[in-house]
Design a protein around this motif. Structure first.
Motif, PDB file in Angstrom:
ATOM      1  N   GLY A   1       0.798  -1.225   0.000  1.00  0.00           N
ATOM      2  CA  GLY A   1       0.000   0.000   0.000  1.00  0.00           C
ATOM      3  C   GLY A   1       0.827   1.270   0.000  1.00  0.00           C
ATOM      4  N   ILE A   2       2.105   1.152   0.323  1.00  0.00           N
ATOM      5  CA  ILE A   2       2.989   2.318   0.362  1.00  0.00           C
ATOM      6  C   ILE A   2       3.134   2.948  -1.021  1.00  0.00           C
ATOM      7  CG2 ILE A   2       5.282   1.309  -0.060  1.00  0.00           C
ATOM      8  CD1 ILE A   2       4.499   3.534   2.877  1.00  0.00           C
ATOM      9  N   ARG A   3       2.910   2.168  -2.071  1.00  0.00           N
ATOM     10  CA  ARG A   3       3.046   2.667  -3.439  1.00  0.00           C
ATOM     11  C   ARG A   3       2.008   3.738  -3.774  1.00  0.00           C
ATOM     12  NH1 ARG A   3       5.537  -1.546  -7.126  1.00  0.00           N
ATOM     13  NH2 ARG A   3       6.222  -3.187  -5.730  1.00  0.00           N
ATOM     14  N   GLN A   4       0.974   3.828  -2.987  1.00  0.00           N
ATOM     15  CA  GLN A   4      -0.115   4.765  -3.268  1.00  0.00           C
ATOM     16  C   GLN A   4       0.148   6.160  -2.709  1.00  0.00           C
ATOM     17  OE1 GLN A   4      -2.331   3.467  -5.325  1.00  0.00           O
ATOM     18  NE2 GLN A   4      -1.197   1.560  -5.082  1.00  0.00           N
ATOM     19  N   ARG A   5       1.258   6.382  -2.082  1.00  0.00           N
ATOM     20  CA  ARG A   5       1.523   7.688  -1.480  1.00  0.00           C
ATOM     21  C   ARG A   5       2.760   8.322  -2.103  1.00  0.00           C
ATOM     22  NH1 ARG A   5       3.530   6.120   4.553  1.00  0.00           N
ATOM     23  NH2 ARG A   5       1.454   6.807   5.033  1.00  0.00           N
ATOM     24  N   PRO A   6       2.880   9.632  -2.007  1.00  0.00           N
ATOM     25  CA  PRO A   6       4.046  10.334  -2.555  1.00  0.00           C
ATOM     26  C   PRO A   6       5.336   9.923  -1.832  1.00  0.00           C
ATOM     27  CG  PRO A   6       2.278  11.880  -2.031  1.00  0.00           C
ATOM     28  CD  PRO A   6       1.882  10.542  -1.469  1.00  0.00           C
ATOM     29  N   ALA A   7       6.434   9.933  -2.555  1.00  0.00           N
ATOM     30  CA  ALA A   7       7.733   9.529  -1.997  1.00  0.00           C
ATOM     31  C   ALA A   7       8.114  10.363  -0.784  1.00  0.00           C
ATOM     32  CB  ALA A   7       8.809   9.626  -3.072  1.00  0.00           C
ATOM     33  N   ALA A   8       7.866  11.662  -0.816  1.00  0.00           N
ATOM     34  CA  ALA A   8       8.221  12.530   0.317  1.00  0.00           C
ATOM     35  C   ALA A   8       7.449  12.128   1.574  1.00  0.00           C
ATOM     36  CB  ALA A   8       7.958  13.989  -0.031  1.00  0.00           C
ATOM     37  N   GLN A   9       6.214  11.758   1.426  1.00  0.00           N
ATOM     38  CA  GLN A   9       5.397  11.313   2.554  1.00  0.00           C
ATOM     39  C   GLN A   9       5.933   9.985   3.092  1.00  0.00           C
ATOM     40  OE1 GLN A   9       1.255  10.897   1.592  1.00  0.00           O
ATOM     41  NE2 GLN A   9       0.656  10.479   3.693  1.00  0.00           N
ATOM     42  N   THR A  10       6.321   9.097   2.197  1.00  0.00           N
ATOM     43  CA  THR A  10       6.900   7.813   2.605  1.00  0.00           C
ATOM     44  C   THR A  10       8.198   8.031   3.363  1.00  0.00           C
ATOM     45  OG1 THR A  10       5.877   6.658   0.743  1.00  0.00           O
ATOM     46  CG2 THR A  10       7.783   5.592   1.776  1.00  0.00           C
TER      47      THR A  10
END
Length: 121
Positions: free
Chosen positions: A66-75
């Motif tokens: 599910g991490i793929r659904q968020r922006p890289a900076a947020q990750t």
């Protein structure tokens, strides 16, 4: 100069001093052994990130799909936050181990806890 009672008392003091040193050395060895295998983990609020740390740093980083659904900076920010939480948990475990073995107020305890505090991110 010295009578037999004085020599006996001096011998007892030396024996007590040596026993105290041996006890403190055994406690320090026990603490070192316990700290060597100590790890702590934390999960992000959304449970998509799990970080495991030990005294030397990060030992595992798990990212859920599910991490793929968020922006890289947020990750990235969530990884750092989760890593800090894991390190805080490790610091708590280190404090507990130190209190149980050498005592947090002992010279050794203060040195160990100070070293861990200095490593904090």
């Amino acid at each position: 100069m010295f009578d037999g009672d004085d020599l006996d008392a001096a011998e007892r003091r030396v024996d007590e001093w040596q026993a105290g040193l041996e006890r403190r050395a055994a406690e320090a060895r026990d603490l070192a052994s316990r700290l060597t295998g100590l790890t702590a983990s934390a999960a992000s609020r959304d449970k998509l990130i799990t970080v495991t740390v030990n005294a030397t740093g990060v030992t595992a980083l798990e990212l859920a799909e599910g991490i793929r659904q968020r922006p890289a900076a947020q990750t990235a920010a969530a990884i750092v936050e989760t890593m800090r939480a894991a390190r805080a948990r490790l610091a708590t475990l280190v404090t507990e181990c130190t209190e149980e073995t050498v005592g947090a107020d002992s010279e050794t305890g203060r040195a160990v806890l100070g070293a861990y505090a200095a490593r904090d991110v």
